[in-house]
Design an enzyme around this catalytic site. Sequence first.
Site, PDB file in Angstrom:
ATOM      1  NE  ARG A  12      -2.406  -1.680   3.496  1.00 46.76           N
ATOM      2  CZ  ARG A  12      -2.660  -1.315   4.739  1.00 46.76           C
ATOM      3  NH1 ARG A  12      -3.386  -0.245   4.982  1.00 46.76           N
ATOM      4  NH2 ARG A  12      -2.182  -2.010   5.753  1.00 46.76           N
ATOM      5  CB  SER A  39      -7.030   2.064   4.919  1.00 46.06           C
ATOM      6  OG  SER A  39      -7.468   2.203   6.248  1.00 46.06           O
ATOM      7  CD  GLU A  60     -18.116   2.716  -0.814  1.00 39.82           C
ATOM      8  OE1 GLU A  60     -19.371   2.779  -0.866  1.00 39.82           O
ATOM      9  OE2 GLU A  60     -17.508   2.781   0.273  1.00 39.82           O
ATOM     10  CG  PHE A  85     -16.287  -1.433   0.804  1.00 37.19           C
ATOM     11  CD1 PHE A  85     -17.339  -2.268   1.150  1.00 37.19           C
ATOM     12  CD2 PHE A  85     -15.292  -1.210   1.744  1.00 37.19           C
ATOM     13  CE1 PHE A  85     -17.404  -2.859   2.403  1.00 37.19           C
ATOM     14  CE2 PHE A  85     -15.354  -1.793   3.001  1.00 37.19           C
ATOM     15  CZ  PHE A  85     -16.411  -2.621   3.341  1.00 37.19           C
ATOM     16  CG  HIS A 111      -7.654  -3.498   3.295  1.00 36.36           C
ATOM     17  ND1 HIS A 111      -6.905  -2.410   2.903  1.00 36.36           N
ATOM     18  CD2 HIS A 111      -7.586  -3.516   4.644  1.00 36.36           C
ATOM     19  CE1 HIS A 111      -6.423  -1.798   3.960  1.00 36.36           C
ATOM     20  NE2 HIS A 111      -6.802  -2.447   5.024  1.00 36.36           N
ATOM     21  CG  ASP A 119     -12.063  -5.106   9.814  1.00 34.50           C
ATOM     22  OD1 ASP A 119     -12.195  -4.952  11.041  1.00 34.50           O
ATOM     23  OD2 ASP A 119     -11.597  -4.235   9.061  1.00 34.50           O
ATOM     24  NE  ARG A 169      -5.085  -4.893   7.978  1.00 36.66           N
ATOM     25  CZ  ARG A 169      -5.353  -5.396   9.157  1.00 36.66           C
ATOM     26  NH1 ARG A 169      -5.947  -6.569   9.256  1.00 36.66           N
ATOM     27  NH2 ARG A 169      -5.050  -4.740  10.241  1.00 36.66           N
TER      28      ARG A 169
END
Lengths: 318, 254
Positions: A12, A39, A60, A85, A111, A119, A169
């Site tokens: 990331r 994130s 989104e 998402f 992610h 999560d 992630r």
Amino acid sequence: MLKKETEIKSPRNAYGETLVELGKSNKNIVVLDADLSCSTQTCKFHKAYPERFFNCGIAEQDMMCTAAGLACEGKIPFVSTFAMFATARCLDQIRNSICYPKLNVKIVATHGGITVGEDGASHQALEDISYMRSIPDMSVIVPADYNEVKQVIKYVSEIYGPVYVRLARTNLRTIFDENEYVFNPERAVKIFEGSDVTIVTNGETLWEVMSAAKMLKEKGISAEVLHTPVVKPFFAAADVIESASKTGLVITVENHSVIGGLGSAVCEVLSANYPVRVLRIGTPDCFGQSGEQRALMEFFSLTDKRLCDTISRYLNKL
Amino acid sequence: MIHNAKSGHPGGSLSCVEILNVLYNKILFVPKEWKKSPDFDKRDRFVLSKGHASAALYSVLAHCGFFSREELMTFRHLGSRLQGHPSTRLGLEGIEVSTGSLGQGLSIACGIALALKLNNNPARVFVLLGDGEMQEGNVWEALMNACDKKLNNMVIVIDKNNLQIDGSTDEVKSIEPLDKKLESFGWRVVCVDGHSEEELEKAFLSAKGSQVPFAVIANTIKGKGVSFMENNAGWHGKAPNDDELKIALEELNA
């Protein structure tokens, strides 16, 4: 090509840093995020070029279409949020407003896969590659480490058309040497040469597969390891077919459902060109659950040891 | 066109004819030479978010000279540039974005408006939405975004014909009070008779210089001008037969 001494680095961060580098010379690059910029690391671009960063809030569907509109005017939008998402939530928008008009939108989702971890299932995208792969004109890329992510982001900024890049992630071991490795979208990267079995993988399972191949070697099994970051268009098919024709047995490994992802892409080309047995390893047709990253990898048999066990057992049964 | 294609959406096309007429003949700057025009980049952008009214848009574009009127008869046929819902893939002059799946045109328009501002391009973006389309959540995300991003270079028109496929918007899912909802989101709202070209023109002219995004709620009649189609939800997505076409054309030409 392979790094002698590996380090743990965040893919990331590679994304965020590369965006800032590219944004300096390419003023057409704009970045959109949906309240997850820390994130996804698009916050780096936000800080560097605030006028070219748009936080769309937790919306989104609106974000994807806004990116489409920016692309209509010649901008190169990079759109980021979690893979869950960035795909399922706005599939219609991606299909009808981005891919159908073939707009130059880059969806870079973080992610991806089971390693979202604690999560749980609502946030673990296990079908994203399947969704994206099925849309005409969409390209799909799943890079494996920090250094490859940097090259992939640069590459997608230079080609025209919609692209889906899936990032993990997890902080990952660096695999490729930053000076020697050159990302080539048209080829599979042959990591190890082998003769008994071909293992095709990409993304964060590459390191596990490399480690598993070394364990298999100790058991007397010679595994050829192919890394295919570009799942669509699957130009690497020729390399996969060539390897399959040598080993006669193919195993695919991915941090994704066994339905519709890399395993399916491999089966599609082999069934038409060189039918051999293919074992697809990934998450089975099920939802994930909460858990620590490593525990989940273990649970879904995606760690090096588990892969070694699964593959050697499969070979013994044949 | 719709009769020739044996399918299409006459009701929602007839309700927005005056809106499109006023926009293309009096308000929008869009060169009919399209991409060949040296002023192409200066054009006002138009997004038909209610893409099913394609027959009306194609007709107006053809009458304005964007492409030949003969091409209208290829509407919805295999290989035609006049797809059932507008598509940019086929290079049809005048088509800015691909639409059809409702609720997305306004968001796309926001992206265009943002880009125009980034480029210091004074052109404006006009969007035509259906009232049934206002039930899409994506529209409300965009309405919120337009004000947040201060997109005062955007004008939307809502073709409020009060009907959707399954019946009246009140019966299916009420969108009222639409004007108050838009105002509470930060839009400047004007309500007009959507079949009065004078009222429409006045409303569009008053949008110029607005500090906030501007919405025109155009009260219309679905199937306007054809007695048996007017206010009849059954004519949302049905082509007239030979006899019906004859009556419809007589009434429209009267």
